[in-house]
Design a protein around this motif. Structure first.
Motif, PDB file in Angstrom:
ATOM      1  N   GLN A   1      -0.230 -14.173  -5.209  1.00  0.00           N
ATOM      2  CA  GLN A   1       0.627 -13.043  -4.858  1.00  0.00           C
ATOM      3  C   GLN A   1      -0.127 -12.095  -3.933  1.00  0.00           C
ATOM      4  N   GLU A   2       0.540 -11.684  -2.841  1.00  0.00           N
ATOM      5  CA  GLU A   2      -0.066 -10.765  -1.891  1.00  0.00           C
ATOM      6  C   GLU A   2      -0.143  -9.362  -2.504  1.00  0.00           C
ATOM      7  N   ARG A   3      -1.234  -8.682  -2.256  1.00  0.00           N
ATOM      8  CA  ARG A   3      -1.424  -7.329  -2.774  1.00  0.00           C
ATOM      9  C   ARG A   3      -0.726  -6.328  -1.868  1.00  0.00           C
ATOM     10  N   GLN A   4      -0.038  -5.367  -2.488  1.00  0.00           N
ATOM     11  CA  GLN A   4       0.666  -4.333  -1.742  1.00  0.00           C
ATOM     12  C   GLN A   4       0.432  -3.000  -2.437  1.00  0.00           C
ATOM     13  N   PRO A   5      -0.417  -2.129  -1.873  1.00  0.00           N
ATOM     14  CA  PRO A   5      -0.667  -0.819  -2.497  1.00  0.00           C
ATOM     15  C   PRO A   5       0.630  -0.036  -2.688  1.00  0.00           C
ATOM     16  N   CYS A   6       0.739   0.588  -3.842  1.00  0.00           N
ATOM     17  CA  CYS A   6       1.977   1.253  -4.220  1.00  0.00           C
ATOM     18  C   CYS A   6       1.693   2.407  -5.174  1.00  0.00           C
ATOM     19  N   VAL A   7       2.425   3.502  -4.993  1.00  0.00           N
ATOM     20  CA  VAL A   7       2.429   4.616  -5.946  1.00  0.00           C
ATOM     21  C   VAL A   7       3.773   4.548  -6.650  1.00  0.00           C
ATOM     22  N   TYR A   8       3.769   4.768  -7.948  1.00  0.00           N
ATOM     23  CA  TYR A   8       5.019   4.659  -8.694  1.00  0.00           C
ATOM     24  C   TYR A   8       5.147   5.780  -9.718  1.00  0.00           C
ATOM     25  N   ILE A   9       6.396   6.085 -10.068  1.00  0.00           N
ATOM     26  CA  ILE A   9       6.682   7.061 -11.116  1.00  0.00           C
ATOM     27  C   ILE A   9       7.518   6.375 -12.174  1.00  0.00           C
ATOM     28  N   LEU A  10       7.053   6.452 -13.404  1.00  0.00           N
ATOM     29  CA  LEU A  10       7.786   5.950 -14.562  1.00  0.00           C
ATOM     30  C   LEU A  10       8.327   7.143 -15.334  1.00  0.00           C
ATOM     31  N   ALA A  11       9.434   6.924 -16.037  1.00  0.00           N
ATOM     32  CA  ALA A  11      10.023   7.971 -16.877  1.00  0.00           C
ATOM     33  C   ALA A  11      10.422   7.364 -18.213  1.00  0.00           C
ATOM     34  N   SER A  12      10.434   8.196 -19.233  1.00  0.00           N
ATOM     35  CA  SER A  12      10.874   7.740 -20.559  1.00  0.00           C
ATOM     36  C   SER A  12      12.391   7.683 -20.628  1.00  0.00           C
ATOM     37  N   GLY A  13      13.058   8.362 -19.719  1.00  0.00           N
ATOM     38  CA  GLY A  13      14.516   8.405 -19.669  1.00  0.00           C
ATOM     39  C   GLY A  13      14.929   9.388 -18.597  1.00  0.00           C
ATOM     40  N   HIS A  14      16.195   9.661 -18.514  1.00  0.00           N
ATOM     41  CA  HIS A  14      16.721  10.602 -17.521  1.00  0.00           C
ATOM     42  C   HIS A  14      16.104  11.980 -17.760  1.00  0.00           C
ATOM     43  N   TYR A  15      15.380  12.499 -16.788  1.00  0.00           N
ATOM     44  CA  TYR A  15      14.643  13.772 -16.890  1.00  0.00           C
ATOM     45  C   TYR A  15      13.620  13.765 -18.028  1.00  0.00           C
ATOM     46  N   GLY A  16      13.120  12.599 -18.370  1.00  0.00           N
ATOM     47  CA  GLY A  16      12.181  12.473 -19.489  1.00  0.00           C
ATOM     48  C   GLY A  16      10.734  12.685 -19.085  1.00  0.00           C
ATOM     49  N   THR A  17       9.853  12.229 -19.933  1.00  0.00           N
ATOM     50  CA  THR A  17       8.416  12.290 -19.688  1.00  0.00           C
ATOM     51  C   THR A  17       8.089  11.439 -18.467  1.00  0.00           C
ATOM     52  N   LEU A  18       7.229  11.951 -17.585  1.00  0.00           N
ATOM     53  CA  LEU A  18       6.886  11.257 -16.346  1.00  0.00           C
ATOM     54  C   LEU A  18       5.448  10.762 -16.364  1.00  0.00           C
TER      55      LEU A  18
ATOM     56  N   PHE B   1       9.178   4.588  -6.346  1.00  0.00           N
ATOM     57  CA  PHE B   1       7.943   3.963  -5.877  1.00  0.00           C
ATOM     58  C   PHE B   1       7.869   4.056  -4.368  1.00  0.00           C
ATOM     59  N   GLU B   2       6.634   4.066  -3.869  1.00  0.00           N
ATOM     60  CA  GLU B   2       6.362   4.148  -2.436  1.00  0.00           C
ATOM     61  C   GLU B   2       5.292   3.114  -2.101  1.00  0.00           C
ATOM     62  N   MET B   3       5.568   2.288  -1.094  1.00  0.00           N
ATOM     63  CA  MET B   3       4.618   1.259  -0.674  1.00  0.00           C
ATOM     64  C   MET B   3       3.744   1.805   0.463  1.00  0.00           C
ATOM     65  N   PHE B   4       2.506   1.322   0.534  1.00  0.00           N
ATOM     66  CA  PHE B   4       1.549   1.774   1.539  1.00  0.00           C
ATOM     67  C   PHE B   4       0.841   0.582   2.162  1.00  0.00           C
ATOM     68  N   GLY B   5       0.321   0.806   3.360  1.00  0.00           N
ATOM     69  CA  GLY B   5      -0.406  -0.241   4.063  1.00  0.00           C
ATOM     70  C   GLY B   5      -1.826  -0.434   3.570  1.00  0.00           C
ATOM     71  N   ASP B   6      -2.395   0.592   2.944  1.00  0.00           N
ATOM     72  CA  ASP B   6      -3.753   0.459   2.414  1.00  0.00           C
ATOM     73  C   ASP B   6      -3.907   1.302   1.146  1.00  0.00           C
ATOM     74  N   MET B   7      -4.862   0.908   0.334  1.00  0.00           N
ATOM     75  CA  MET B   7      -5.053   1.535  -0.969  1.00  0.00           C
ATOM     76  C   MET B   7      -5.535   2.981  -0.850  1.00  0.00           C
ATOM     77  N   LEU B   8      -6.316   3.299   0.157  1.00  0.00           N
ATOM     78  CA  LEU B   8      -6.800   4.681   0.294  1.00  0.00           C
ATOM     79  C   LEU B   8      -5.647   5.661   0.461  1.00  0.00           C
ATOM     80  N   ARG B   9      -4.645   5.291   1.261  1.00  0.00           N
ATOM     81  CA  ARG B   9      -3.470   6.160   1.434  1.00  0.00           C
ATOM     82  C   ARG B   9      -2.657   6.232   0.148  1.00  0.00           C
ATOM     83  N   ALA B  10      -2.548   5.136  -0.561  1.00  0.00           N
ATOM     84  CA  ALA B  10      -1.807   5.126  -1.825  1.00  0.00           C
ATOM     85  C   ALA B  10      -2.482   6.030  -2.853  1.00  0.00           C
ATOM     86  N   ILE B  11      -3.787   5.964  -2.954  1.00  0.00           N
ATOM     87  CA  ILE B  11      -4.531   6.802  -3.899  1.00  0.00           C
ATOM     88  C   ILE B  11      -4.400   8.275  -3.526  1.00  0.00           C
ATOM     89  N   ALA B  12      -4.460   8.577  -2.235  1.00  0.00           N
ATOM     90  CA  ALA B  12      -4.300   9.968  -1.786  1.00  0.00           C
ATOM     91  C   ALA B  12      -2.914  10.492  -2.174  1.00  0.00           C
TER      92      ALA B  12
END
Length: 111
Positions: free
Chosen positions: A3-20, A55-66
């Motif tokens: 599987q090709e690696r694709q740097p990504c930032v993501y947000i998870l929630a417990s529910g609608h307006y829940g814990t992030l 979620f947001e995809m990035f071209g490199d991990m440094l930008r994703a971490i930032a």
């Protein structure tokens, strides 16, 4: 097949307006599987934060971490506004990526 690696930032929630939760990964599907199956003990397993709402995809991990660091510094309302802008129903976006709905229970095999 590898599987090709694709740097990504993501947000998870417990529910609608829940814990992030905000995270960064180079393998979104694999990381979501880990969260949904509580493979690693911690915040997301303790508070049942499993729904992918942004979620947001990035071209490199440094930008994703930032970006991850930037989002973690944001006020809660700003994060809610970010999710609402693209996903006002707070749907579980992981379903569109091929993962089963959370309502179907936790899967037992890997990604």
């Amino acid at each position: 097949m590898r599987q090709e690696r694709q740097p990504c930032v993501y947000i998870l929630a417990s529910g609608h307006y829940g814990t992030l939760y905000i995270g960064v990964t180079s393998n979104l599907i694999g990381r979501l599987w880990q969260h949904r199956n509580d493979v690693l003990p911690g915040f997301t397993s303790r508070y049942e934060v499993h729904r992918l709402v942004h979620f947001e995809m990035f071209g490199d991990m440094l930008r994703a971490i930032a970006r991850e660091k930037q989002l973690k510094r944001w006020h809660r309302q700003w994060k809610i506004n970010l999710v609402n802008a693209a996903n006002p129903e707070w749907r579980d976006l992981a379903v569109g990526l091929g993962l089963p709905s959370l309502a179907q229970g936790k899967p037992t095999n890997g990604p």
